[in-house]
Design an enzyme around this catalytic site. Structure first.
Site, short mmCIF file in Angstrom:
data_model
loop_
_atom_site.label_atom_id
_atom_site.label_comp_id
_atom_site.label_asym_id
_atom_site.label_seq_id
_atom_site.Cartn_x
_atom_site.Cartn_y
_atom_site.Cartn_z
N TYR A 138 0.79 -1.23 0.00
CA TYR A 138 0.00 0.00 0.00
C TYR A 138 0.83 1.29 0.00
O TYR A 138 0.27 2.36 0.04
CB TYR A 138 -0.95 -0.01 1.21
CG TYR A 138 -2.21 -0.81 0.95
CD1 TYR A 138 -2.16 -2.19 0.83
CD2 TYR A 138 -3.45 -0.18 0.79
CE1 TYR A 138 -3.30 -2.93 0.57
CE2 TYR A 138 -4.60 -0.92 0.54
CZ TYR A 138 -4.52 -2.28 0.42
OH TYR A 138 -5.65 -3.01 0.17
N LYS A 189 2.94 -15.39 2.32
CA LYS A 189 3.22 -16.15 1.09
C LYS A 189 4.74 -16.27 0.99
O LYS A 189 5.36 -15.88 -0.01
CB LYS A 189 2.58 -15.40 -0.10
CG LYS A 189 2.57 -16.16 -1.39
CD LYS A 189 1.58 -17.30 -1.45
CE LYS A 189 1.77 -18.06 -2.76
NZ LYS A 189 1.06 -19.35 -2.79
N ASP A 222 -3.04 -18.65 0.50
CA ASP A 222 -3.98 -19.36 -0.38
C ASP A 222 -4.70 -20.46 0.41
O ASP A 222 -5.91 -20.65 0.29
CB ASP A 222 -3.28 -19.91 -1.64
CG ASP A 222 -1.90 -20.52 -1.39
OD1 ASP A 222 -1.41 -20.46 -0.24
OD2 ASP A 222 -1.31 -21.06 -2.34
N ASP A 246 -6.67 -7.21 3.41
CA ASP A 246 -7.78 -6.60 2.66
C ASP A 246 -8.63 -7.70 2.03
O ASP A 246 -9.86 -7.72 2.16
CB ASP A 246 -7.21 -5.67 1.59
CG ASP A 246 -8.32 -5.04 0.75
OD1 ASP A 246 -9.33 -4.62 1.34
OD2 ASP A 246 -8.17 -4.98 -0.49
N ASP A 250 -12.65 -9.52 3.13
CA ASP A 250 -13.87 -9.59 2.29
C ASP A 250 -14.42 -11.02 2.30
O ASP A 250 -15.63 -11.23 2.34
CB ASP A 250 -13.59 -9.13 0.85
CG ASP A 250 -13.94 -7.65 0.61
OD1 ASP A 250 -13.73 -6.83 1.53
OD2 ASP A 250 -14.44 -7.32 -0.49
C1 IPM Z 1 -10.68 -1.41 2.67
C2 IPM Z 1 -10.66 -0.85 1.27
C3 IPM Z 1 -9.44 0.02 1.04
C4 IPM Z 1 -8.21 -0.86 1.18
C5 IPM Z 1 -9.40 0.77 -0.30
C6 IPM Z 1 -10.61 1.64 -0.49
C7 IPM Z 1 -8.15 1.61 -0.43
O1 IPM Z 1 -10.76 -1.88 0.34
O2 IPM Z 1 -10.62 -0.62 3.63
O3 IPM Z 1 -10.77 -2.63 2.84
O4 IPM Z 1 -7.81 -1.52 0.22
O5 IPM Z 1 -7.67 -0.91 2.27
MN MN Z 2 -11.19 -3.81 1.22
#
Ligand code: IPM
Ligand code: MN
Ligand code: NAD
Length: 351
Positions: A138, A189, A222, A246, A250
């Site tokens: 990042y 990884k 993975d 990140d 999700d």
């Molecule tokens: C999150 C988002 C951010 C990230 C983006 C919007 C930069 O996906 O907070 O999970 O990748 O950290």
């Molecule tokens: Mn995210």
């Protein structure tokens, strides 16, 4: 308990709608044991950026650190700003500029019916992901060579420092120790990223030796992705790098019922910290009273817990769980309500 001063940045898209509801919930619990909570809004958004050319005032970070206990953010991102400049300045600007090195993402299933896994119950999905939040992929270092030609070269650097890796791994162990958890999994990884993630391996080995009562194991990322959907009950605390964190959060949001349910805090212990739902601004559903407000409301609860308003935080979580079991929710998690009405179902339980 102290008075709380919260800076509120609704941001873009559904961020505005869900933050409005999270603030209504905060207003409802705004007095606790004689202490008060004050919310101060800031219009740092794509709209403001497109109008003024300014994403965030120059002294913005200083102002936040001096005047506020925490920041509550909705979401940043707007298709009219294709390079995401304002989101980078504001969201990543706060993470980096305030050195918020802990991205704390709790993963809890509130009701079995929300989980896409067969037979999964709330007790099977209950863990925390600690994502390194100030370096890794990042840092936006890298570049293009011979851009827009057939010979173009493009790089992004995965920057990992011993200090950065050590402080997030140590925090994961400290959290496990102080909250009575027994297991920490570090995920990387290192079989391919033989320099940067070898550093993660070596630091993990060193830190885990200081916590003999905690079972510390390693999974390549993975395999972690597979294990999360195969058997999430094996996890209590996961610690990983910025980009992997990140992505896996999700996946973890999916286990909770979707992105509309997931909360997060960007934390530097003892300093002003930033709380935001895991989801983004979701342009296609913005402005339609569709977005699930629970991620933002759970984020507000996480913020109160962090700031010491533990009872109020627990009350919000209980009210949310009540609304979810009663099916008084938005469509993404199987209900029939709009954003405002789903939040009202939670507010009503906070009386
Ligand atoms: C999150 C988002 C951010 C990230 C983006 C919007 C930069 O996906 O907070 O999970 O990748 O950290
Ligand atoms: Mn995210
Ligand atoms: P997103 O999280 O906005 O949406 C992903 C999917 O989840 C979509 O189908 C969306 O409708 C659904 N979803 C998300 N939140 C929901 C909610 N509360 N209720 C119901 N459904 C919900 O991610 P994206 O589409 O990849 O990104 C959209 C924009 O948001 C981009 O500009 C991205 O950079 C930005 N973003 C910002 C943050 C942040 O500010 N923390 C996080 C992620 C993405």
């Amino acid at each position: 308990m102290k008075d709380l001063r919260i800076a509120v940045v609704p941001g873009d898209g559904i961020g505005v709608e869900v933050t409005r509801e999270a603030c209504a919930v905060l207003e409802k619990v705004a007095t606790a044991g004689g202490s008060k909570l004050a919310l101060t809004p800031f219009d740092w958004s794509a709209d403001a950026y497109l109008k003024t050319g300014v994403s965030m005032p120059k002294d913005g970070l200083k102002m936040l650190s001096e005047n506020f206990d925490a920041i509550l953010l909705g979401a940043m991102g707007d298709p009219r700003v294709p390079d995401n400049k304002h989101a980078v300045d504001i969201l990543l600007g706060m993470r980096f500029g305030l050195d918020l090195y802990i991205n704390h993402r709790p993963v809890r299933l509130l009701d079995a019916k929300l989980c896409p896994l067969k037979n999964a119950e709330p007790k099977d999905v209950d863990f925390v992901v600690f994502r390194e939040n100030t370096e890794g992929l990042y840092v936006m270092m890298g570049g293009n060579f011979k851009k827009d030609t057939a010979d173009e070269v493009a790089t992004d650097i995965d920057l990992n420092t011993r200090k950065g890796v050590e402080r997030i791994i140590r925090h994961a162990f400290e959290f496990a120790k102080t909250t009575g958890r027994k297991k920490v999994v570090m995920s990387d990884k290192a079989n391919v990223l033989i320099h940067a993630h070898d550093l993660w391996q070596r630091v993990f080995k060193q830190v885990k030796a200081e916590y003999p009562d905690i079972v510390a194991t390693h999974l390549y990322v993975d395999n972690l992705a597979l294990q999360l959907v195969r058997d999430p009950k094996q996890f209590e605390v996961i610690v990983t790098s910025n980009m992997f964190g990140d992505i896996v959060t999700d996946i973890a949001a999916g286990l909770q019922g979707g992105l509309g349910m997931a909360a997060s805090g960007n934390i530097h212990p003892g300093k002003v910290s930033l709380f935001e739902p895991v989801h983004g601004s979701s342009p296609p559903i913005a402005g339609k009273n569709i977005a699930n407000p629970i991620g933002a409301i759970a984020t507000a609860a996480l913020m109160l817990d962090h700031l010491g308003w533990k009872e109020e935080s627990a009350r919000i979580d209980a009210a949310t769980a009540g609304a979810v079991s009663a099916g008084e929710t938005t469509v993404d998690i199987g209900g029939k309500l709009g954003t405002r009405e789903a939040a009202a179902a939670i507010l009503g339980r906070l009386a």
